[in-house]
Design a protein around this motif. Structure first.
Motif, mmCIF file in Angstrom:
data_model
loop_
_atom_site.group_PDB
_atom_site.id
_atom_site.type_symbol
_atom_site.label_atom_id
_atom_site.label_comp_id
_atom_site.label_asym_id
_atom_site.label_seq_id
_atom_site.Cartn_x
_atom_site.Cartn_y
_atom_site.Cartn_z
ATOM 1 N N VAL A 35 0.840 -1.197 0.000
ATOM 2 C CA VAL A 35 0.000 0.000 0.000
ATOM 3 C C VAL A 35 0.875 1.246 0.000
ATOM 4 N N ASP A 36 0.268 2.336 -0.385
ATOM 5 C CA ASP A 36 0.859 3.654 -0.254
ATOM 6 C C ASP A 36 0.279 4.273 1.020
ATOM 7 N N PRO A 37 1.084 4.522 2.066
ATOM 8 C CA PRO A 37 0.513 5.060 3.311
ATOM 9 C C PRO A 37 -0.127 6.432 3.159
ATOM 10 N N ASP A 38 0.148 7.131 2.047
ATOM 11 C CA ASP A 38 -0.541 8.387 1.770
ATOM 12 C C ASP A 38 -1.893 8.171 1.102
ATOM 13 N N ARG A 54 -3.959 0.846 10.647
ATOM 14 C CA ARG A 54 -3.965 1.813 11.739
ATOM 15 C C ARG A 54 -2.546 2.264 12.072
ATOM 16 N N ALA A 55 -2.428 3.552 12.369
ATOM 17 C CA ALA A 55 -1.125 4.095 12.753
ATOM 18 C C ALA A 55 -0.609 3.458 14.027
ATOM 19 N N THR A 65 -0.506 9.965 11.420
ATOM 20 C CA THR A 65 -0.684 8.936 10.405
ATOM 21 C C THR A 65 0.574 8.077 10.321
ATOM 22 N N ILE A 66 0.434 6.949 9.626
ATOM 23 C CA ILE A 66 1.601 6.092 9.408
ATOM 24 C C ILE A 66 2.694 6.878 8.699
ATOM 25 N N ARG A 67 2.327 7.643 7.683
ATOM 26 C CA ARG A 67 3.325 8.404 6.931
ATOM 27 C C ARG A 67 3.997 9.453 7.809
ATOM 28 N N ARG A 72 8.841 11.231 10.660
ATOM 29 C CA ARG A 72 9.504 11.649 11.906
ATOM 30 C C ARG A 72 10.670 10.713 12.240
ATOM 31 N N PHE A 73 10.471 9.421 12.028
ATOM 32 C CA PHE A 73 11.562 8.463 12.235
ATOM 33 C C PHE A 73 12.740 8.786 11.324
#
Length: 244
Positions: A35-38, A54-55, A65-67, A72-73
């Motif tokens: 999937v594309d997380p966006d 789910r995030a 969100t996941i993205r 941030r990571f």
């Protein structure tokens, strides 16, 4: 960067091979999502029982969100994709439950080329760790082991990972090399199928409550190894990776 569209489902076989101190080889079938997380799949309320993203199941902060959590990571490690596309291979929640031994993120810069790969690993103790990888043209990378996964392996050695971005076929492998020990290997091979309503229902019928089965099979193998005399290695504390 692949031109294949998302989302997609991969019908796959997962294989684990341990040769020492006890030989234990097993494999099973399941399915995973690319999937594309966006642009995550959007299903009706009833179908979300079979595929929910789910995030809270990835990285740290369910308020983002996941993205956003992925960005941030990466930012905490000096990487900015500037909005480039990300492809994510993972299990979705099924009937409210998910266990993801491995989620892979292929992270592209805004210009298109692959910038890095993130391998997010979960263990059965509700801990997670993400490895930031720079892969070669064949999707290969090597990294020290930093996370307690199998209770029968201490946190030492290094991983040799092969994580090429999937197209029509999926072929990933991780090999753990430890000093003085034969390697432990895990592989994931699959075939791409359409991810619409029919594809989702077909996968859910072939692999009912797949996420519970993934978790259950891992625990069952641990029980069998323990019954054969293998004992767990001490589990060290694992520091959180969250970016503050």
């Amino acid at each position: 960067m692949t031109t294949a569209g998302t989302p997609a489902i991969y019908e796959c076989r997962i294989t684990h091979a341990r040769t020492a101190p006890l030989r234990n080889v097993f494999s099973y079938r399941s399915y995973q999502w690319l999937v594309d997380p966006d642009d995550l799949p959007r299903f009706s309320r009833s179908l979300r029982l079979l595929a929910d993203f789910r995030a809270a199941d990835h990285f740290a902060d369910p308020r983002r969100t996941i993205r956003e959590n992925l960005d941030r990571f990466l930012a905490g490690r000096g990487i900015d994709l500037h909005g480039g596309r990300v492809l994510m291979l993972t299990h979705a929640r099924v009937l409210g439950y998910v266990f993801n031994p491995l989620t892979v993120y292929w992270c592209h810069s805004a210009a298109g080329p692959l910038e890095c790969v993130v391998a997010e690993v979960h263990n059965t103790y509700r801990q997670r760790h993400a490895y930031l990888l720079t892969t070669d043209e064949r999707g290969r990378a090597q990294t020290p082991k930093e996370f307690y996964v199998s209770p029968f392996c201490p946190v030492d050695g290094s991983y040799q990972m092969s994580l090429p971005q999937p197209g029509r076929e999926l072929a990933l492998s991780i090999v753990l090399h430890r000093p003085g020990q034969p390697p432990f290997a895990a592989g994931l091979r699959g075939r791409r199928v359409p991810a619409g309503t029919r594809g989702l229902l077909a996968a859910a019928i072939r692999h009912p409550w797949s996420t519970v089965l993934v978790s259950g099979r891992i625990r069952w193998q641990g029980i069998k190894l323990y019954a054969r005399g293998l004992r767990p290695a001490p589990r060290p504390d694992h520091p959180a990776q969250e970016v503050t």
